[in-house]
Design an enzyme around this catalytic site. Structure first.
Site, PDB file in Angstrom:
ATOM      1  N   HIS A 182       0.852  -1.193   0.000  1.00 55.11           N
ATOM      2  CA  HIS A 182       0.000   0.000   0.000  1.00 55.11           C
ATOM      3  C   HIS A 182       0.893   1.250   0.000  1.00 55.11           C
ATOM      4  O   HIS A 182       2.033   1.203   0.460  1.00 55.11           O
ATOM      5  CB  HIS A 182      -0.892  -0.052   1.251  1.00 55.11           C
ATOM      6  CG  HIS A 182      -1.876   1.061   1.349  1.00 55.11           C
ATOM      7  ND1 HIS A 182      -1.548   2.284   1.903  1.00 55.11           N
ATOM      8  CD2 HIS A 182      -3.178   1.155   0.982  1.00 55.11           C
ATOM      9  CE1 HIS A 182      -2.604   3.079   1.872  1.00 55.11           C
ATOM     10  NE2 HIS A 182      -3.600   2.416   1.312  1.00 55.11           N
ATOM     11  N   PRO A 183       0.400   2.397  -0.498  1.00 51.69           N
ATOM     12  CA  PRO A 183       1.258   3.592  -0.588  1.00 51.69           C
ATOM     13  C   PRO A 183       1.939   4.041   0.696  1.00 51.69           C
ATOM     14  O   PRO A 183       3.038   4.599   0.645  1.00 51.69           O
ATOM     15  CB  PRO A 183       0.297   4.663  -1.108  1.00 51.69           C
ATOM     16  CG  PRO A 183      -0.672   3.911  -1.928  1.00 51.69           C
ATOM     17  CD  PRO A 183      -0.874   2.603  -1.214  1.00 51.69           C
ATOM     18  N   VAL A 184       1.321   3.833   1.878  1.00 52.48           N
ATOM     19  CA  VAL A 184       1.990   4.282   3.094  1.00 52.48           C
ATOM     20  C   VAL A 184       2.994   3.257   3.622  1.00 52.48           C
ATOM     21  O   VAL A 184       3.686   3.531   4.600  1.00 52.48           O
ATOM     22  CB  VAL A 184       0.992   4.630   4.221  1.00 52.48           C
ATOM     23  CG1 VAL A 184       0.107   5.789   3.812  1.00 52.48           C
ATOM     24  CG2 VAL A 184       0.170   3.417   4.621  1.00 52.48           C
ATOM     25  N   LYS A 185       3.066   2.089   2.988  1.00 56.09           N
ATOM     26  CA  LYS A 185       4.009   1.078   3.436  1.00 56.09           C
ATOM     27  C   LYS A 185       5.422   1.419   2.979  1.00 56.09           C
ATOM     28  O   LYS A 185       5.650   2.329   2.182  1.00 56.09           O
ATOM     29  CB  LYS A 185       3.596  -0.311   2.927  1.00 56.09           C
ATOM     30  CG  LYS A 185       2.230  -0.783   3.429  1.00 56.09           C
ATOM     31  CD  LYS A 185       2.167  -0.822   4.934  1.00 56.09           C
ATOM     32  CE  LYS A 185       0.984  -1.621   5.470  1.00 56.09           C
ATOM     33  NZ  LYS A 185      -0.330  -1.135   5.060  1.00 56.09           N
ATOM     34  N   ILE A 186       6.396   0.649   3.470  1.00 54.92           N
ATOM     35  CA  ILE A 186       7.811   0.946   3.219  1.00 54.92           C
ATOM     36  C   ILE A 186       8.142   0.854   1.740  1.00 54.92           C
ATOM     37  O   ILE A 186       8.869   1.686   1.189  1.00 54.92           O
ATOM     38  CB  ILE A 186       8.689  -0.003   4.054  1.00 54.92           C
ATOM     39  CG1 ILE A 186       8.455   0.262   5.545  1.00 54.92           C
ATOM     40  CG2 ILE A 186      10.177   0.143   3.712  1.00 54.92           C
ATOM     41  CD1 ILE A 186       8.939  -0.834   6.466  1.00 54.92           C
TER      42      ILE A 186
END
Length: 383
Positions: A182-186
């Site tokens: 997901h976009p907020v993941k690393i």
């Protein structure tokens, strides 16, 4: 505005996606296998299966583990709902194991106690590596051998993390490991997920469930193929296929994964130093066997020492241009799970955590100056 998390995309990432857009394959092409191989080699696992989301990854992992009606899945209450929902998708019941009050991961003591007391043992246990810190996987693995359950690591937060000198995702202590992109993941692919395993049989099942239950492998078919065009649906699967554009972005992002994690570890260490003497703030604890990848930086507030409510803290920080977040609302308190019989008081450590915890901004492009502003603003709000 400083948000709690955000993606980091550079020109190499953009060029990688554009190259696929100009190629012959937008989906089911060579970029998928390239990305899968990259992640598997990085983590030290034999096989990887890329899918549309970590939720899809959890779903097909549970199916591959044989989870179904009359079975039960156990996970942590402090997680995103997908860690529990994946069991319900398979027709199974779900139960929870309370968290360790220090690490916020699944408590080994509570897990062992629950296993000893349970008349019906779980078929699947899903330990959640909250914020990027691995659970105590060696102990969970030993319990799985004793009580006969499959282990699916929900490592959605934890790509790049280490446990006992191995990479999370190597599946040394589990049957399968799930990552989120997901976009907020690393590491991001926009939306996306992946399952890693060392078991060939599980791998073949995962591939089958990813794409409608359809195979072109003659070894898996019943009868003889009619010709090179032939395929068979041999099980009920899903359309969980990742696109080549997403895979190309993921492969490009993986070239920077160590840099991403290193920066997050730097920022977490810096938060620890800046916040260590702030009255009423409890810093995140780390198990000595782990090296977190620090997807999140979670602090707890002792409200007996603070004259503000959590709502006031969130609102006043937002006025200063900082968006906090909270990970997570205990799953068993969600209306859907309350309708299944769960209630407040069932998992007290998780509920107390929810009352006190919030997530500070942490991402690769966060600067020292922004972090200083976050800490200065927090101190002003709390005092």
């Amino acid at each position: 505005m400083i948000f709690y998390g955000k993606q980091s995309i550079d020109e190499n990432d953009i060029d990688a996606v554009v190259e696929v857009l100009k190629s012959d394959f937008l989906t089911q092409g060579p970029a998928i296998e390239k990305f899968e191989k990259c992640v598997a080699e990085y983590c030290g696992a034999k096989y990887a299966v890329a899918v549309t989301s970590a939720t899809a990854a959890l779903h097909i992992s549970c199916l591959s583990a044989g989870l179904g009606k009359d079975d039960i899945l156990w996970t942590s209450p402090i997680t995103f709902t997908a860690s529990a929902n994946c069991g319900r998708y398979c027709g199974a019941d779900v139960d929870f194991v309370d968290i360790d009050p220090s690490t916020y991961n699944m408590s080994i003591a509570e897990l062992e106690k629950k296993l000893q007391a349970a008349e019906i043992k779980p078929r699947v246990v899903v330990p959640v590596h909250l914020a990027g810190q691995s659970c105590e996987m060696d102990k969970i693995y030993k319990l799985s051998q004793k009580y006969g359950f499959k282990v699916i690591e929900d490592a959605s937060h934890a790509i790049g993390a280490d446990y006992k000198e191995t990479k999370v995702g190597c599946c040394k202590y589990s049957d399968m490991t799930v990552f989120s992109f997901h976009p907020v993941k690393i590491v991001t692919t926009g939306e996306g997920g992946m399952v890693l395993t060392n078991d060939k049989d599980l791998y073949e099942k995962l591939v089958l469930y990813r794409s409608h239950g359809i195979t072109r492998d003659p070894k898996l078919m019943t009868g003889t193929a009619d010709g090179p065009w032939y395929y068979q649906q041999i099980d009920l699967g899903f359309n969980y296929r990742m696109t080549d554009m997403q895979a190309a972005l993921g492969y490009s992002q993986m070239q920077k994964v160590n840099e991403f994690v290193s920066k997050r570890r730097y920022l977490a260490k810096r938060y620890n130093e800046l916040l260590k003497n702030i009255n009423g703030i409890q810093l995140p604890d780390q198990n000595e066997d782990t090296k977190s990848s620090w997807h999140l930086y979670v602090v707890r507030v002792d409200f007996s020492k603070i004259s503000k409510t959590k709502n006031q803290i969130f609102a006043e920080m937002k006025e200063k241009g900082i968006c906090l977040n909270l990970h997570y609302i205990p799953v068993h308190t969600q209306p859907y799970y309350e309708n299944l019989g769960f209630k407040g008081g069932d998992f007290p450590n998780s509920e107390k955590y929810y009352e006190e915890a919030f997530t500070l901004p942490l991402y690769y492009s966060l600067t020292d100056e922004q972090q200083d502003h976050i800490v200065k603003s927090l101190v002003e709000v709390l005092q």
